[in-house]
Scaffold this motif. Structure first.
Motif, PDB file in Angstrom:
ATOM      1  N   ALA A   1      34.588  48.080  41.649  1.00  0.00           N
ATOM      2  CA  ALA A   1      35.538  48.264  42.737  1.00  0.00           C
ATOM      3  C   ALA A   1      34.934  48.982  43.930  1.00  0.00           C
ATOM      4  N   ALA A   2      33.752  49.597  43.779  1.00  0.00           N
ATOM      5  CA  ALA A   2      33.169  50.373  44.867  1.00  0.00           C
ATOM      6  C   ALA A   2      32.459  49.466  45.862  1.00  0.00           C
ATOM      7  N   GLY A   3      32.370  49.943  47.106  1.00  0.00           N
ATOM      8  CA  GLY A   3      31.655  49.217  48.138  1.00  0.00           C
ATOM      9  C   GLY A   3      32.503  48.157  48.809  1.00  0.00           C
ATOM     10  N   THR A   4      31.887  47.463  49.749  1.00  0.00           N
ATOM     11  CA  THR A   4      32.588  46.422  50.502  1.00  0.00           C
ATOM     12  C   THR A   4      32.781  45.185  49.639  1.00  0.00           C
TER      13      THR A   4
ATOM     14  N   ARG B   1      28.396  44.855  42.525  1.00  0.00           N
ATOM     15  CA  ARG B   1      29.210  44.620  43.718  1.00  0.00           C
ATOM     16  C   ARG B   1      30.438  43.782  43.360  1.00  0.00           C
ATOM     17  N   ALA B   2      31.578  44.094  43.967  1.00  0.00           N
ATOM     18  CA  ALA B   2      32.804  43.331  43.732  1.00  0.00           C
ATOM     19  C   ALA B   2      32.723  42.004  44.479  1.00  0.00           C
ATOM     20  N   VAL B   3      32.894  40.905  43.756  1.00  0.00           N
ATOM     21  CA  VAL B   3      32.866  39.559  44.328  1.00  0.00           C
ATOM     22  C   VAL B   3      34.177  38.862  43.978  1.00  0.00           C
ATOM     23  N   ILE B   4      34.809  38.253  44.973  1.00  0.00           N
ATOM     24  CA  ILE B   4      36.087  37.565  44.791  1.00  0.00           C
ATOM     25  C   ILE B   4      35.938  36.155  45.350  1.00  0.00           C
TER      26      ILE B   4
END
Length: 309
Positions: free
Chosen positions: A45-48, A73-76
């Motif tokens: 959940a951290a970062g852009t 890294r969060a990827v959606i």
């Protein structure tokens, strides 16, 4: 459904889909603009947040190897309307403005206060480029993979295009099917240079489902996508949007991509590049039009360098 760009991981407004899907990440169902859209999520959940937008006839799940390589890294990655497992459009034609509005609504739900990093392939790249100019405050960095606009048609083509579109409305388009999974995988392998046999089969499974009678595989795409659009592509409107982009932009293309060769050889290519104030370019030499399918780790390495710079 909101995931903040930093801090503890928030709980989405609907639970993950419990069905097991290898490498597909967490699967969520989100209602936006009257449609139920599916999206996949990987990482922390951290970062852009990195929002990945797929191209025509694709789906968000095919970004899985790239997303995994970008961990934590969060990827959606959503499925566009009418693709993958998202609802089809309620009308009879798919319009770029609807994709823009869907993306705008999605980002307001996912990251309402913080700009995101946008990565778009082909159709997704073209939508992302327009969006970054229309809503420049919502995009921190932009990566366009093989989606740097379209060849500009002659206005004289307009009457024929309208006629073709009207003719297409007379009867519903037929769904696209293949005799079996192996046949679809072979077609994918022919189209995407450098893709492995295992990866081609994985993509074929994500792109299709078995017919009820077991006689073949049907693509997970609304057949209306094959209708011609009645309107012509207008380069000047696209350039006007690109000139308003504030984010640094990376344009990634495949060295074996016919799409990239045509655009780079066109007389208007310098104007396209000049419209973006902070443009970098990179090539994956042995890839065709879809590096995330055939060269996901090379693509992820380019993304990591650019997004972390």
């Amino acid at each position: 459904m909101t995931w903040r760009a930093s801090g503890p991981r928030a709980t989405p407004d609907c639970p993950p889909d419990p069905r097991p899907q290898p490498r597909a990440g967490e699967i969520h169902r989100l209602h936006l603009r009257g449609l139920a859209l599916r999206l996949r999520r990987w990482g922390g959940a951290a970062g852009t947040p990195v929002v990945m937008l797929h191209g025509w006839m694709d789906c968000g799940a095919t970004f899985a190897p790239v997303a995994e390589a970008l961990a934590p890294r969060a990827v959606i990655a959503p499925d566009w309307r009418g693709f993958g497992e998202s609802d089809p459009t309620p009308g009879d034609t798919y319009w770029i403005p609807d994709y823009l509005a869907d993306l705008d609504a999605l980002l307001h739900r996912l990251s309402p206060e913080t700009p995101v990093d946008l990565v778009g392939h082909s159709l997704g790249g073209n939508v992302a480029g327009l969006y970054a100019g229309v809503r420049p405050e919502r995009v921190r960095r932009l990566v366009v993979v093989e989606g740097f606009g379209l060849p500009e048609p002659s206005p004289e083509q307009a009457p024929l295009r309208y006629r073709e579109w009207l003719d297409s409305l007379a009867e519903p388009p037929a769904p696209r099917t293949y005799p079996d999974l192996a046949g679809l995988a072979r077609r994918i392998a022919r189209t995407h240079p450098g893709i492995s046999e295992e990866r081609a089969r994985e993509v074929a499974e994500l792109w299709s489902y078995a017919e009820q009678d077991g006689a073949g595989r049907r693509l997970r795409a609304d057949p209306a996508h094959w209708r011609p659009l009645p309107t012509l592509y207008r380069l000047e409107e696209t350039l006007a949007c690109w000139r308003r982009i504030r984010a640094p932009v990376l344009w990634l293309y495949g060295g074996r991509s016919a799409y990239a060769r045509r655009l780079r050889a066109a007389a208007d290519w310098p104007r396209r590049c000049e419209a973006i104030r902070d443009l970098r370019q990179a090539q994956i030499p042995t890839s065709g039009h879809a590096p995330h399918l055939s060269h996901p780790l090379e693509l992820a390495a380019h993304l990591r360098r650019f997004l972390d710079a």
